[in-house]
Design an enzyme around this catalytic site. Structure first.
Site, PDB file in Angstrom:
ATOM      1  N   ARG A 186      -8.571   1.342  -3.451  1.00 51.88           N
ATOM      2  CA  ARG A 186      -8.197   1.715  -4.338  1.00 51.88           C
ATOM      3  C   ARG A 186      -9.285   1.663  -5.515  1.00 51.88           C
ATOM      4  O   ARG A 186     -11.121   0.695  -4.433  1.00 51.88           O
ATOM      5  CB  ARG A 186      -7.186   0.435  -4.974  1.00 51.88           C
ATOM      6  N   ARG A 246      -8.123  -3.918  -4.999  1.00 53.33           N
ATOM      7  CA  ARG A 246      -7.989  -5.147  -4.948  1.00 53.33           C
ATOM      8  C   ARG A 246      -6.618  -5.455  -3.463  1.00 53.33           C
ATOM      9  O   ARG A 246      -6.840  -6.702  -3.527  1.00 53.33           O
ATOM     10  CB  ARG A 246      -6.623  -5.020  -5.545  1.00 53.33           C
ATOM     11  N   HIS A 247      -6.855  -4.985  -2.932  1.00 50.55           N
ATOM     12  CA  HIS A 247      -6.477  -5.175  -1.097  1.00 50.55           C
ATOM     13  C   HIS A 247      -7.779  -4.395  -0.304  1.00 50.55           C
ATOM     14  O   HIS A 247      -8.862  -5.231  -0.488  1.00 50.55           O
ATOM     15  CB  HIS A 247      -5.438  -4.756  -0.545  1.00 50.55           C
ATOM     16  N   GLU A 294      -6.153   6.027   3.193  1.00 47.67           N
ATOM     17  CA  GLU A 294      -5.906   6.855   1.283  1.00 47.67           C
ATOM     18  C   GLU A 294      -6.803   6.745   0.043  1.00 47.67           C
ATOM     19  O   GLU A 294      -6.896   5.883  -0.021  1.00 47.67           O
ATOM     20  CB  GLU A 294      -4.428   5.836   1.480  1.00 47.67           C
ATOM     21  N   ARG A 350      -6.791 -15.868  -1.649  1.00 44.16           N
ATOM     22  CA  ARG A 350      -7.837 -16.512  -1.178  1.00 44.16           C
ATOM     23  C   ARG A 350      -9.208 -16.600  -1.295  1.00 44.16           C
ATOM     24  O   ARG A 350     -10.317 -17.680  -1.151  1.00 44.16           O
ATOM     25  CB  ARG A 350      -8.012 -17.447   0.208  1.00 44.16           C
ATOM     26  N   THR A 367       1.811   2.646  -5.309  1.00 45.88           N
ATOM     27  CA  THR A 367       1.921   4.652  -5.167  1.00 45.88           C
ATOM     28  C   THR A 367       3.563   4.850  -5.930  1.00 45.88           C
ATOM     29  O   THR A 367       4.568   4.583  -5.087  1.00 45.88           O
ATOM     30  CB  THR A 367       1.104   5.017  -4.253  1.00 45.88           C
ATOM     31  N   ASN A 390      -0.077   0.864   7.986  1.00 46.75           N
ATOM     32  CA  ASN A 390      -0.550   0.635   6.661  1.00 46.75           C
ATOM     33  C   ASN A 390      -0.639  -1.205   6.007  1.00 46.75           C
ATOM     34  O   ASN A 390       0.259  -1.691   6.759  1.00 46.75           O
ATOM     35  CB  ASN A 390       0.251   1.502   4.971  1.00 46.75           C
ATOM     36  N   HIS A 437      -5.561   1.982   2.176  1.00 43.04           N
ATOM     37  CA  HIS A 437      -5.930   2.651   0.535  1.00 43.04           C
ATOM     38  C   HIS A 437      -7.016   1.595  -0.072  1.00 43.04           C
ATOM     39  O   HIS A 437      -6.937   1.370  -0.362  1.00 43.04           O
ATOM     40  CB  HIS A 437      -4.298   2.545  -0.114  1.00 43.04           C
ATOM     41  N   HIS A 457       6.676   5.620   2.776  1.00 40.97           N
ATOM     42  CA  HIS A 457       6.765   4.893   1.528  1.00 40.97           C
ATOM     43  C   HIS A 457       7.902   4.417   1.232  1.00 40.97           C
ATOM     44  O   HIS A 457       9.170   5.137   1.348  1.00 40.97           O
ATOM     45  CB  HIS A 457       6.689   5.026   0.301  1.00 40.97           C
ATOM     46  N   HIS A 472      -1.711  -4.759   3.088  1.00 36.32           N
ATOM     47  CA  HIS A 472      -0.790  -5.596   2.581  1.00 36.32           C
ATOM     48  C   HIS A 472      -1.865  -7.114   3.354  1.00 36.32           C
ATOM     49  O   HIS A 472      -1.617  -8.156   2.858  1.00 36.32           O
ATOM     50  CB  HIS A 472       0.312  -6.138   2.876  1.00 36.32           C
ATOM     51  N   GLU A 513       2.564  14.655   2.780  1.00 33.13           N
ATOM     52  CA  GLU A 513       3.493  13.215   3.806  1.00 33.13           C
ATOM     53  C   GLU A 513       4.170  13.460   2.304  1.00 33.13           C
ATOM     54  O   GLU A 513       4.397  13.306   0.469  1.00 33.13           O
ATOM     55  CB  GLU A 513       2.082  11.745   3.287  1.00 33.13           C
TER      56      GLU A 513
HETATM   57  N1  PXP Z   1       2.018   6.124   2.391  1.00 28.04           N
HETATM   58  C1  PXP Z   1       0.805   6.188   1.450  1.00 28.04           C
HETATM   59  C2  PXP Z   1       0.378   8.179   0.841  1.00 28.04           C
HETATM   60  C3  PXP Z   1       1.038   5.284   0.407  1.00 28.04           C
HETATM   61  O1  PXP Z   1       0.751   5.002  -0.449  1.00 28.04           O
HETATM   62  C4  PXP Z   1       2.328   4.290   0.986  1.00 28.04           C
HETATM   63  C5  PXP Z   1       1.462   2.670  -0.123  1.00 28.04           C
HETATM   64  O2  PXP Z   1       0.672   2.661   0.243  1.00 28.04           O
HETATM   65  C6  PXP Z   1       2.548   4.485   2.086  1.00 28.04           C
HETATM   66  C7  PXP Z   1       2.771   5.121   2.432  1.00 28.04           C
HETATM   67  C8  PXP Z   1       3.695   2.842   2.689  1.00 28.04           C
HETATM   68  O3  PXP Z   1       4.313   2.421   1.904  1.00 28.04           O
HETATM   69  P1  PXP Z   1       5.440   0.716   2.637  1.00 28.04           P
HETATM   70  O4  PXP Z   1       3.282   0.089   2.174  1.00 28.04           O
HETATM   71  O5  PXP Z   1       6.093   0.592   1.239  1.00 28.04           O
HETATM   72  O6  PXP Z   1       5.541   0.734   3.337  1.00 28.04           O
END
Ligand code: PXP
Length: 249
Positions: free
Chosen positions: A49, A53-54, A74, A22, A105, A11, A47, A197, A14, A155
């Site tokens: 959103r 935001r990202h 996502e 910035r 999430t 993922n 994801h 997660h 971030h 998931e």
């Molecule tokens: N799976 C889902 C559905 C999520 O929403 C997230 C967080 O964005 C993740 C996995 C990954 O979680 P983490 O960033 O804590 O590894």
């Protein structure tokens, strides 16, 4: 019979969070995705959103045009996001709950209360050839609802377990057992099982031993590690932890 190969979905949200801090173009999440794939990621998760935001719409378009591995998109099951998914055709869409005020999430989808709405969104995405997964709590009731919704994939939300492990809480074994039971139930129902997660090297190694789990989606921990050791090394270490855990499956 040996367990199927365990895939790693990285993922990259971030990277976009840091970029947006910035307001410029760097660091580029697409560059991160390409590097992650080179380092062994089996797929990329992003994801989009509601508040952007990202990840932004343009990132999704650029990812689709650039990456050689599947994109797991996502999304909340909103009209806007279903429209974007249908227009973009990612390999997979993972439906997640979304609250404006949450930092990440926080829980699984309400597959019981939101059953009909999620079923309709799932059906529209499936009809377009998108593989739909539902991000759910590891509970047999949620699995049964996912089956009735027609989801080919779930998931399992590993957040509560990972938090319990990190805090050294007595509830960790119970939380893991919930995941174990849910993964077995998914297999009984013929639903492909992913998990994610809050996973780190230790929890990824442990969950890799569940043979029904075929994909882990990991973001926060890997991006944090990448700050110190670089993304390729972090991904290689995660891959090694997963392989080690899988060997014991
Ligand atoms: N799976 C889902 C559905 C999520 O929403 C997230 C967080 O964005 C993740 C996995 C990954 O979680 P983490 O960033 O804590 O590894």
């Amino acid at each position: 019979m040996s367990a199927p190969r365990l895939r790693l979905g990285v993922n990259i949200d971030h990277i976009a969070t840091v970029r947006n801090a910035r307001g410029g173009a760097l660091p580029d999440p697409v560059r991160g995705a390409l590097l992650a794939i080179e380092a062994g990621a089996d797929g990329i998760t992003a994801h989009l959103r509601e508040d952007r935001r990202h990840i932004r719409d343009e990132d999704i378009r650029r990812l689709m045009a650039s990456i050689s591995r599947p994109l797991n998109f996502e999304m909340a099951a909103t009209e806007e996001m279903v429209g974007i998914a249908l227009a973009t055709s990612p390999h997979a869409a993972c439906l997640v709950p979304e609250k404006r005020t949450e930092r990440t999430t926080e829980g699984g989808l309400d597959v019981i209360g939101g059953h009909d709405h999620i079923r309709d969104a799932t059906a529209r995405l499936k009809a377009a050839g998108i593989r739909v997964s539902l991000f759910i709590e590891p509970s047999p009731d949620a699995l049964d609802a996912a089956k009735s919704i027609g989801a080919p994939v779930v998931e399992l939300h590993t957040g509560a377990w990972c938090e319990a492990v990190t805090e050294g809480s007595d509830s960790a074994p119970r939380e893991f057992e919930r995941i174990q039971i849910a993964a077995a139930r998914a297999a009984e129902l013929g639903i492909e099982c992913h998990a994610g997660h809050g996973l780190d090297y230790e929890t990824a190694r442990i969950i890799a031993a569940l043979p029904q789990v075929v994909e882990l989606n990991i973001g926060h921990f890997l991006m944090g590690e990448a700050l110190f050791v670089g993304l390729p090394k972090a991904i290689a270490a995660m891959r090694a932890a997963m392989d080690e855990g899988r060997a014991g499956a």
